[in-house]
Motif scaffolding. Structure first.
Motif, PDB file in Angstrom:
ATOM      1  N   ALA A   1     -15.151  -1.811 -11.042  1.00 20.98           N
ATOM      2  CA  ALA A   1     -15.435  -1.933 -12.651  1.00 20.98           C
ATOM      3  C   ALA A   1     -13.881  -2.385 -13.195  1.00 20.98           C
ATOM      4  O   ALA A   1     -13.046  -2.207 -12.977  1.00 20.98           O
ATOM      5  N   PRO A   2     -14.080  -3.181 -14.241  1.00 22.63           N
ATOM      6  CA  PRO A   2     -12.711  -3.452 -14.988  1.00 22.63           C
ATOM      7  C   PRO A   2     -12.292  -2.578 -15.834  1.00 22.63           C
ATOM      8  O   PRO A   2     -13.238  -1.468 -15.824  1.00 22.63           O
ATOM      9  N   PRO A   3     -11.071  -2.327 -16.130  1.00 22.43           N
ATOM     10  CA  PRO A   3     -10.377  -3.366 -15.958  1.00 22.43           C
ATOM     11  C   PRO A   3      -9.532  -3.663 -14.441  1.00 22.43           C
ATOM     12  O   PRO A   3      -9.685  -2.312 -13.965  1.00 22.43           O
ATOM     13  N   LEU A   4      -9.589  -4.750 -13.931  1.00 25.02           N
ATOM     14  CA  LEU A   4      -9.060  -5.024 -12.622  1.00 25.02           C
ATOM     15  C   LEU A   4      -7.555  -5.153 -12.614  1.00 25.02           C
ATOM     16  O   LEU A   4      -6.774  -5.884 -13.416  1.00 25.02           O
ATOM     17  N   THR A   5      -7.033  -4.723 -11.379  1.00 26.35           N
ATOM     18  CA  THR A   5      -5.658  -4.756 -11.023  1.00 26.35           C
ATOM     19  C   THR A   5      -5.862  -5.475  -9.619  1.00 26.35           C
ATOM     20  O   THR A   5      -6.171  -4.908  -8.681  1.00 26.35           O
ATOM     21  N   PRO A   6      -5.127  -6.714  -9.458  1.00 26.54           N
ATOM     22  CA  PRO A   6      -4.980  -7.422  -8.061  1.00 26.54           C
ATOM     23  C   PRO A   6      -3.956  -7.054  -7.259  1.00 26.54           C
ATOM     24  O   PRO A   6      -2.821  -6.699  -8.050  1.00 26.54           O
ATOM     25  N   ALA A   7      -3.863  -7.059  -6.079  1.00 30.60           N
ATOM     26  CA  ALA A   7      -2.631  -7.137  -5.177  1.00 30.60           C
ATOM     27  C   ALA A   7      -2.792  -8.142  -4.161  1.00 30.60           C
ATOM     28  O   ALA A   7      -3.863  -8.216  -3.737  1.00 30.60           O
ATOM     29  N   TRP A   8      -1.737  -8.866  -3.680  1.00 29.69           N
ATOM     30  CA  TRP A   8      -1.916  -9.859  -2.726  1.00 29.69           C
ATOM     31  C   TRP A   8      -2.019  -9.165  -1.306  1.00 29.69           C
ATOM     32  O   TRP A   8      -1.278  -8.222  -1.265  1.00 29.69           O
ATOM     33  N   LEU A   9      -2.589  -9.504  -0.359  1.00 26.93           N
ATOM     34  CA  LEU A   9      -2.945  -9.044   0.900  1.00 26.93           C
ATOM     35  C   LEU A   9      -2.753 -10.392   1.800  1.00 26.93           C
ATOM     36  O   LEU A   9      -3.195 -11.297   1.672  1.00 26.93           O
ATOM     37  N   GLU A  10      -2.012  -9.979   2.862  1.00 29.00           N
ATOM     38  CA  GLU A  10      -1.883 -11.114   3.937  1.00 29.00           C
ATOM     39  C   GLU A  10      -2.096 -10.246   5.560  1.00 29.00           C
ATOM     40  O   GLU A  10      -1.452  -9.267   5.864  1.00 29.00           O
ATOM     41  N   THR A  11      -3.096 -10.848   6.217  1.00 29.56           N
ATOM     42  CA  THR A  11      -3.061 -10.240   7.398  1.00 29.56           C
ATOM     43  C   THR A  11      -2.432 -10.966   8.517  1.00 29.56           C
ATOM     44  O   THR A  11      -1.660 -11.707   8.304  1.00 29.56           O
ATOM     45  N   ASP A  12      -2.610 -10.254   9.732  1.00 30.36           N
ATOM     46  CA  ASP A  12      -2.040 -10.809  10.752  1.00 30.36           C
ATOM     47  C   ASP A  12      -2.633 -12.092  11.433  1.00 30.36           C
ATOM     48  O   ASP A  12      -3.529 -12.571  10.850  1.00 30.36           O
ATOM     49  N   VAL A  13      -2.261 -12.447  12.663  1.00 33.79           N
ATOM     50  CA  VAL A  13      -2.882 -13.324  13.171  1.00 33.79           C
ATOM     51  C   VAL A  13      -3.999 -13.576  13.466  1.00 33.79           C
ATOM     52  O   VAL A  13      -4.794 -14.471  13.751  1.00 33.79           O
ATOM     53  N   SER A  14      -4.630 -12.058  13.948  1.00 38.08           N
ATOM     54  CA  SER A  14      -5.969 -12.000  14.171  1.00 38.08           C
ATOM     55  C   SER A  14      -6.899 -11.720  12.852  1.00 38.08           C
ATOM     56  O   SER A  14      -8.059 -11.729  13.184  1.00 38.08           O
ATOM     57  N   GLY A  15      -6.360 -11.922  11.850  1.00 41.57           N
ATOM     58  CA  GLY A  15      -7.293 -11.637  10.569  1.00 41.57           C
ATOM     59  C   GLY A  15      -7.233 -10.298  10.128  1.00 41.57           C
ATOM     60  O   GLY A  15      -8.284  -9.900   9.404  1.00 41.57           O
ATOM     61  N   VAL A  16      -6.511  -9.434  10.715  1.00 40.24           N
ATOM     62  CA  VAL A  16      -6.636  -7.987  10.442  1.00 40.24           C
ATOM     63  C   VAL A  16      -5.316  -7.747   9.870  1.00 40.24           C
ATOM     64  O   VAL A  16      -4.216  -7.960   9.911  1.00 40.24           O
ATOM     65  N   LEU A  17      -5.613  -6.529   8.729  1.00 39.60           N
ATOM     66  CA  LEU A  17      -4.469  -6.065   7.846  1.00 39.60           C
ATOM     67  C   LEU A  17      -4.635  -4.452   8.269  1.00 39.60           C
ATOM     68  O   LEU A  17      -5.749  -3.998   7.927  1.00 39.60           O
ATOM     69  N   ILE A  18      -3.567  -4.011   8.431  1.00 38.80           N
ATOM     70  CA  ILE A  18      -3.443  -2.511   8.460  1.00 38.80           C
ATOM     71  C   ILE A  18      -2.540  -2.157   7.633  1.00 38.80           C
ATOM     72  O   ILE A  18      -1.235  -2.439   7.796  1.00 38.80           O
ATOM     73  N   ALA A  19      -2.678  -1.370   6.565  1.00 39.72           N
ATOM     74  CA  ALA A  19      -1.697  -0.853   5.591  1.00 39.72           C
ATOM     75  C   ALA A  19      -2.085   0.451   5.159  1.00 39.72           C
ATOM     76  O   ALA A  19      -2.872   1.093   5.522  1.00 39.72           O
ATOM     77  N   GLN A  20      -1.013   0.819   4.532  1.00 41.14           N
ATOM     78  CA  GLN A  20      -0.826   2.287   3.821  1.00 41.14           C
ATOM     79  C   GLN A  20      -0.891   2.247   2.530  1.00 41.14           C
ATOM     80  O   GLN A  20      -0.066   1.619   2.014  1.00 41.14           O
ATOM     81  N   ILE A  21      -1.831   2.850   1.653  1.00 40.66           N
ATOM     82  CA  ILE A  21      -1.993   2.925   0.290  1.00 40.66           C
ATOM     83  C   ILE A  21      -1.205   4.288  -0.081  1.00 40.66           C
ATOM     84  O   ILE A  21      -1.571   5.391   0.289  1.00 40.66           O
ATOM     85  N   ASP A  22      -0.411   4.358  -0.895  1.00 39.16           N
ATOM     86  CA  ASP A  22       0.515   5.642  -1.311  1.00 39.16           C
ATOM     87  C   ASP A  22      -0.060   5.498  -2.709  1.00 39.16           C
ATOM     88  O   ASP A  22       0.032   4.701  -3.632  1.00 39.16           O
ATOM     89  N   LEU A  23      -0.532   6.697  -3.070  1.00 40.57           N
ATOM     90  CA  LEU A  23      -1.182   7.279  -4.255  1.00 40.57           C
ATOM     91  C   LEU A  23      -0.241   7.743  -5.260  1.00 40.57           C
ATOM     92  O   LEU A  23      -0.007   8.980  -5.217  1.00 40.57           O
ATOM     93  N   ASN A  24       0.576   7.002  -6.003  1.00 47.10           N
ATOM     94  CA  ASN A  24       1.682   7.350  -6.724  1.00 47.10           C
ATOM     95  C   ASN A  24       1.171   7.952  -8.159  1.00 47.10           C
ATOM     96  O   ASN A  24       1.983   7.940  -9.032  1.00 47.10           O
ATOM     97  N   MET A  25       0.000   8.026  -8.585  1.00 39.14           N
ATOM     98  CA  MET A  25      -0.252   8.467  -9.941  1.00 39.14           C
ATOM     99  C   MET A  25       0.314  10.133 -10.113  1.00 39.14           C
ATOM    100  O   MET A  25       0.480  10.820  -9.270  1.00 39.14           O
ATOM    101  N   ALA A  26       0.582  10.189 -11.328  1.00 41.14           N
ATOM    102  CA  ALA A  26       1.122  11.445 -12.047  1.00 41.14           C
ATOM    103  C   ALA A  26       0.143  12.421 -12.246  1.00 41.14           C
ATOM    104  O   ALA A  26       0.317  13.561 -12.136  1.00 41.14           O
ATOM    105  N   ILE A  27      -1.134  11.919 -12.285  1.00 40.29           N
ATOM    106  CA  ILE A  27      -2.411  12.965 -12.692  1.00 40.29           C
ATOM    107  C   ILE A  27      -3.311  12.450 -11.903  1.00 40.29           C
ATOM    108  O   ILE A  27      -3.545  11.283 -11.519  1.00 40.29           O
ATOM    109  N   PRO A  28      -4.415  13.394 -11.557  1.00 42.76           N
ATOM    110  CA  PRO A  28      -5.544  12.629 -10.787  1.00 42.76           C
ATOM    111  C   PRO A  28      -6.438  11.800 -11.542  1.00 42.76           C
ATOM    112  O   PRO A  28      -6.464  11.913 -12.784  1.00 42.76           O
ATOM    113  N   LEU A  29      -6.964  10.952 -10.910  1.00 40.19           N
ATOM    114  CA  LEU A  29      -8.149  10.034 -11.483  1.00 40.19           C
ATOM    115  C   LEU A  29      -9.366  10.515 -11.014  1.00 40.19           C
ATOM    116  O   LEU A  29      -9.688  11.185  -9.856  1.00 40.19           O
ATOM    117  N   ALA A  30     -10.392  10.522 -11.930  1.00 43.56           N
ATOM    118  CA  ALA A  30     -11.716  10.806 -11.470  1.00 43.56           C
ATOM    119  C   ALA A  30     -12.088   9.995 -10.409  1.00 43.56           C
ATOM    120  O   ALA A  30     -12.906  10.331  -9.262  1.00 43.56           O
TER     121      ALA A  30
END
Length: 551
Positions: A494-523
């Motif tokens: 659901a909007p509002p939308l926030t984009p982030a670029w992603l780039e995979t490895d040579v096999s088309g796979v991305l393994i990443a860590q998402i750090d949740l840096n919010m100061a308060i919980p989101l629903a």
């Protein structure tokens, strides 16, 4: 591994370092008895349900408390249900340091109630003969006491329940004596395995003079699946004849016959070396879900850069099945270069894999790590500067009955000692809708796992189903939606939308860590990946969405 950080001020996702975690939620904050504060929280452990109310309890050591003279020490058991004191047990004489080590012991006397054990390595009289006591969980009475046979052996510097080593139906106990002399090796150290019913079962001795074998001990679980619990022992000063810059070792010993199953001198696979390996050891549960119990051990590692030596604390999860450092959840980095408490934590995030916890420094705290991925789930930090939160830590069992294990963490600072029983309850992660294949034969897939809490991190695995490097967009929104975009593709966040670029490895796979840096919980937060697809009329294809409830 790529890292993506999430925040709520500005972009939800951006390339930035993780922030500090907020509290998971303290079930109890345990405080010492007034006048007996010294060293409170130096040692902690789950105790099992000693009062029979259906909630596991915790045991805390205060080895410097003036309970029966200066530094006689004190052991306290607190209710997991309401945090009240169930037992308060003093040392025998001044300077015993009772409570230097504490542990659950299992049911050693067959009354159906778990018991507990505490060590007093300075002992009586005159700081010379250390001892260990096993206490009744029911009454607090001493069930058994073992004492050092020689002066200044450090007997009781570490203790642990061992499980039923000798198969007699009663739980047994481990006691470390890190300065015992054996085989002509002064201060080589020993570990004693005792039965409350029948005396000493085994004695294991160290391998080098001054090696301090037995500085840390723990049950290891059944690492070789022979039906008997095994033992893990640390010797943080063990010498390496061929590696003068390295020190320490860890040994895993068979509970069935006492043979050595594994002995590790260095667990670092690169050019760096390990110092003080084995300063802390613990069972870890089945971290990789292969049906064998694993262990976690710590030390610190260093690497020389010219004349400079860089050091960092490190912990290693070691496979009970094969003795290797487990890929993905093997080395867990800390900060600083002193001892690091470690413990198994049970399955915090509900993924079927046991997780682990480790002490942090600068700032003081504790971090939980995923057994499945080796990514950190959440962190907790001390309330005061240099309060030493994390100096002692342990799994506590499911204290509040929510189906998720808790941890108990000590902060034995000189000024404001306390112990926290911390809920590890996570938020929730769920897949939403279906992906769109576009011109390909199948839709790209995205999996997110971990413990969604403020300050925590999640593991993201994206497979574009395209065997080549690919650049795409990861879209985050405040919730879920269903907005058709042509050719069966749907915007599911659901909007509002926030984009982030992603780039995979040579096999088309991305393994990443998402750090949740919010100061308060989101629903809720929802994320979805979009991959360029020039052959499609809409120009892209997309994954299903993942909805994340952050608590």
């Amino acid at each position: 591994m790529r890292r993506v950080a999430a925040g709520i001020a500005g972009a939800l996702f951006s390339l930035c370092p993780a922030g500090l975690a907020l509290a998971q939620g303290d079930l109890h904050v345990l405080k010492p008895t007034p006048g007996l504060e010294a060293g409170f929280g130096w040692s902690v452990s789950g105790a099992g349900d000693v009062d029979g109310d259906g909630h596991p309890d915790v045991v805390v050591g205060a080895p410097q408390a003036a309970s029966f003279g200066p530094m006689a020490g004190l052991v306290m058991v607190f209710s997991g249900k309401h945090g009240d004191v169930l037992h308060s047990l003093p040392g025998s004489s001044a300077r015993d340091n009772l409570g230097w080590s504490v542990s659950d012991a299992g049911d050693v006397n067959g009354d159906g109630i778990p018991d507990f054990v505490a060590g007093a390595p300075c002992g009586e009289p005159d700081m010379s003969l250390g001892y260990a006591r096993v206490y009744s969980g029911d009454t607090g009475a001493t069930l058994q006491k073992w004492q050092a046979k020689s002066l200044h052996d450090g007997f009781g510097i570490s203790v642990s329940g061992a499980g039923d080593i000798n198969g007699d139906g009663f739980a047994d106990v481990l006691v470390g004596a890190s300065m015992e002399d054996h085989n002509g090796l002064p201060d080589s150290g020993s570990v004693h395995v005792f039965s409350v019913q029948g005396g000493e079962i085994y004695r294991f001795d160290g391998h080098s003079a001054g090696g301090a074998f037995g500085s840390s001990v723990s049950d290891a679980g059944d690492v070789n699946n022979d039906g008997f619990p095994d033992i893990v022992v640390g010797a943080p000063m063990d010498e390496h004849a061929d590696e003068p810059w390295a020190s320490g070792s860890v040994e895993i010993l068979s509970g069935k016959d006492g043979t050595s199953l594994y002995r590790f001198l260095d667990l670092v696979p690169d050019m760096s070396k390990t110092e003080a390996l084995g300063c802390c050891v613990s069972d870890a549960g089945d971290v990789n879900a292969d049906g064998y119990a694993d262990v976690i051990v710590s030390g610190y590692r260093y690497m020389m850069f010219g004349a400079t030596i860089a050091t960092t604390a490190a912990a290693y999860v070691v496979s009970g099945k094969c003795g290797d450092v487990i890929a993905g959840s093997g080395e867990l980095a800390g900060t600083g270069d002193d001892r690091r408490a470690v413990s198994g934590a049970g399955d915090i995030d509900g993924d079927g894999f046991s997780d682990v916890v480790m002490q942090l420094r600068t700032p003081d705290g504790v971090r939980a790590w995923s057994g499945k991925h080796g990514l950190w789930l959440f962190s907790e930090y001390g309330w005061y500067a240099n309060d030493q939160l994390g100096e002692a830590l342990s799994d506590a069992g499911d204290v509040n009955g929510d189906g998720i294990p808790e941890i108990v963490v000590g902060a034995p600072s000189k000024w404001t000692p306390y112990v926290r029983v911390i809920s590890t309850r996570c938020g929730a992660i769920a897949a939403v809708g279906q992906g769109c294949a576009g011109s390909a034969s199948e839709a790209p897939s995205m999996e997110i796992t971990g413990c969604p809490v403020p300050g925590g991190s999640l593991s993201l695995v994206l497979d574009t189903r395209t065997p080549r490097p690919t650049v795409g967009l990861l879209i985050a929104g405040s919730g879920t939606a269903s907005l058709p975009m042509g050719e069966g593709c749907t915007l599911l966040v659901a909007p509002p939308l926030t984009p982030a670029w992603l780039e995979t490895d040579v096999s088309g796979v991305l393994i990443a860590q998402i750090d949740l840096n919010m100061a308060i919980p989101l629903a809720a937060v929802a994320v979805q990946a979009f991959i360029p697809d020039p052959a499609s009329s809409v120009g892209f294809r997309n994954t299903s969405a993942v909805a994340i409830r952050i608590e």
